[in-house]
Design a protein around this motif. Structure first.
Motif, PDB file in Angstrom:
ATOM      1  N   SER A 227       0.786  -1.236   0.000  1.00 57.04           N
ATOM      2  CA  SER A 227       0.000   0.000   0.000  1.00 57.04           C
ATOM      3  C   SER A 227       0.818   1.287   0.000  1.00 57.04           C
ATOM      4  O   SER A 227       0.234   2.377   0.085  1.00 57.04           O
TER       5      SER A 227
ATOM      6  N   GLN B 248      -2.383   9.997  -2.051  1.00 60.08           N
ATOM      7  CA  GLN B 248      -1.319   9.349  -1.283  1.00 60.08           C
ATOM      8  C   GLN B 248      -0.232  10.365  -0.977  1.00 60.08           C
ATOM      9  O   GLN B 248       0.134  11.187  -1.810  1.00 60.08           O
TER      10      GLN B 248
ATOM     11  N   HIS C 125      -9.070   0.310   0.960  1.00 64.46           N
ATOM     12  CA  HIS C 125      -8.995   1.070  -0.285  1.00 64.46           C
ATOM     13  C   HIS C 125     -10.285   1.008  -1.107  1.00 64.46           C
ATOM     14  O   HIS C 125     -10.337   1.578  -2.201  1.00 64.46           O
TER      15      HIS C 125
ATOM     16  N   THR D 222      -6.752   5.894   5.288  1.00 64.89           N
ATOM     17  CA  THR D 222      -5.929   4.724   5.596  1.00 64.89           C
ATOM     18  C   THR D 222      -4.520   5.157   5.967  1.00 64.89           C
ATOM     19  O   THR D 222      -3.974   6.081   5.366  1.00 64.89           O
TER      20      THR D 222
ATOM     21  N   ALA E 267      -0.744   3.646   5.935  1.00 64.55           N
ATOM     22  CA  ALA E 267       0.111   2.564   5.452  1.00 64.55           C
ATOM     23  C   ALA E 267       1.231   2.346   6.460  1.00 64.55           C
ATOM     24  O   ALA E 267       2.063   3.235   6.690  1.00 64.55           O
TER      25      ALA E 267
ATOM     26  N   VAL F 257      -4.457   7.730   1.432  1.00 63.27           N
ATOM     27  CA  VAL F 257      -3.532   6.781   2.048  1.00 63.27           C
ATOM     28  C   VAL F 257      -2.310   7.552   2.544  1.00 63.27           C
ATOM     29  O   VAL F 257      -1.574   8.138   1.745  1.00 63.27           O
TER      30      VAL F 257
END
Length: 431
Positions: free
Chosen positions: A70, A224, A360, A283, A285, A262
């Protein structure tokens, strides 16, 4: 149709009850038709239902879902394993010089191929990938992944300050290039796009605002970036954004904290930041190998669970020193053991398969072996050398197999990697 006979393990649904909800078939069958998984269960039952299926006997091996990494950096494939730096000096001395080379599109294509080969060799079938500031670098990765129908989430890195001039864009070019890449690649085949500011210190407020506008316009793209990896980094963010209420708030101000966001690392989070991550659906990682290698700190899995934050496992190559997700869990176990809260083998397995897919919003496609999911799976040979033959019993339970491989295994344990129903990596017998 192809029917594979082996021991099989996967999580068919979201869970926090890992022992209860894992599905294990010691003599299992996995049926695929083209790119799609059709059936899973006891081999005898599936063979009776589909007598015309071609059977491949994989006795002694395990079939698992393809692994999900991820957070990692494909340009850093060639700068992995350099000695003696922490985060900020690592960027200056190794990362930035390496990434300058990706202005050459031929070089980007060459490294993209090596990178994807390393993923497949280690059983990873989906990656969340940082490229470089160069648009062609991002295109090279998407193109190489498309050639093998591999699921990749990636984005052009955006930086407009505190970086070498050769790697700097602007608010306007970051927005324009990202929008063009979204239109070209997002949801085309198995590609997904991720808006990718490297981290807050390398983006001006204007650039973060421009990317936040794209996040509103394209609500299903991923985001991200990096968050709270290093104490010096956090202090730097505070100086650069004095009006923000902490590091996470910098991103939140610009509409970059939401589902499908993320955040790499999240080691030094405040209680308010943990709570905000939990309520947002974002999220974190967890990159244990990288965190240990750069001396960044120990991730607090207990706080993540308490705040119901999505967590997914990640290698963070190249600060991470392995592409192997099993070994990455091995380091996660050590990090959690140091905090007297060890992550169990089954939870570790969940965080790189179904748990990551759920985080995800991709569990309809990857992370499990459910009928209807894409036929991304790996064949694991647990007893691949003299030591593992001694340590791992032929009839060992899955959690023991997984844990032993997290400590003793490497890419030799990956016998085959299947992507979209095609075997894309097969271990040579001489290995």
């Amino acid at each position: 149709m192809q029917l594979f006979r082996a021991s099989i393990a996967h999580f068919p649904k979201p869970t926090m009850q890992f022992t209860d909800d894992i599905a294990i078939f010691k003599d299992g069958g996995l049926l695929i038709d083209g790119k799609e998984i059709i059936d899973i269960g006891p081999f005898k039952e599936i063979a009776e239902r589909f007598p015309a299926a071609k059977v491949t006997d994989l006795a002694g091996k395990w079939i698992l879902p393809g692994l999900i990494d991820s957070h990692l950096h494909y340009p850093q494939t060639q700068s992995i394993a350099h000695y003696g730096e922490q985060l900020l000096s690592w960027l200056e001395n190794y990362t930035f010089p390496t990434e300058m080379q990706f202005a050459d599109s031929e070089h980007a294509h060459t490294v993209a191929t090596v990178f994807l080969n390393q993923l497949m060799r280690n059983g990873t079938t989906t990656g969340f990938v940082f490229t470089t500031v160069h648009k062609a670098c991002c295109q090279a990765l998407f193109s190489a992944a498309s050639d093998i129908d591999m699921a990749i989430v990636a984005g052009k890195v955006c930086m407009d300050r505190n970086c070498p001039s050769e790697l700097s864009d602007s608010a306007e070019t970051a927005q324009a290039d990202s929008a063009q890449l979204i239109e070209t690649w997002h949801n085309k085949g198995r590609n997904r796009y991720a808006l990718t500011p490297r981290f807050a210190p390398t983006s001006t407020p204007a650039q973060l605002a421009a990317l936040g506008e794209l996040a509103k316009q394209y609500s299903d793209v991923f985001i991200q970036t990096h968050l709270s990896e290093n104490l010096d980094e956090i202090a730097w963010v505070k100086r650069l954004f004095p009006s923000a209420d902490g590091y996470l708030d910098v991103y939140d101000t610009y509409n970059l904290v939401r589902e499908r966001a993320v955040f790499g690392h999240g080691i030094h989070l405040t209680p308010n930041e943990w709570a905000r991550l939990g309520e947002s659906g974002a999220t974190v990682a967890f990159c244990p190998t990288s965190n240990l290698f750069l001396g960044s700190g120990l991730f607090d899995m207990t706080a993540a669970r308490a705040n119901k934050v999505h967590v997914a496992m990640a290698t963070d190559v190249g600060a991470g020193t392995t592409f192997n997700m099993f070994k990455t869990y091995g380091d996660a176990y050590k990090v959690s053991q140091l905090q007297n809260a060890p992550i169990s083998p089954l939870e570790g397995f969940y965080l790189m398969t179904q748990g990551a897919a759920v985080a995800h919003g991709l569990d309809h496609e990857i992370g499990n072996l459910n009928p209807g999911s894409t036929a991304d799976f790996i064949v694991v040979e647990p007893r691949f050398d003299e030591l593992t033959q001694l340590r791992i019993k032929e009839d060992a339970e899955f959690d023991d197999v997984f844990f032993a491989l997290s400590m003793l295994g490497d890419d030799r344990a990956i016998d085959q990697t299947w992507i979209s129903g095609i075997c894309r990596h097969r271990k040579e017998k001489s290995e």
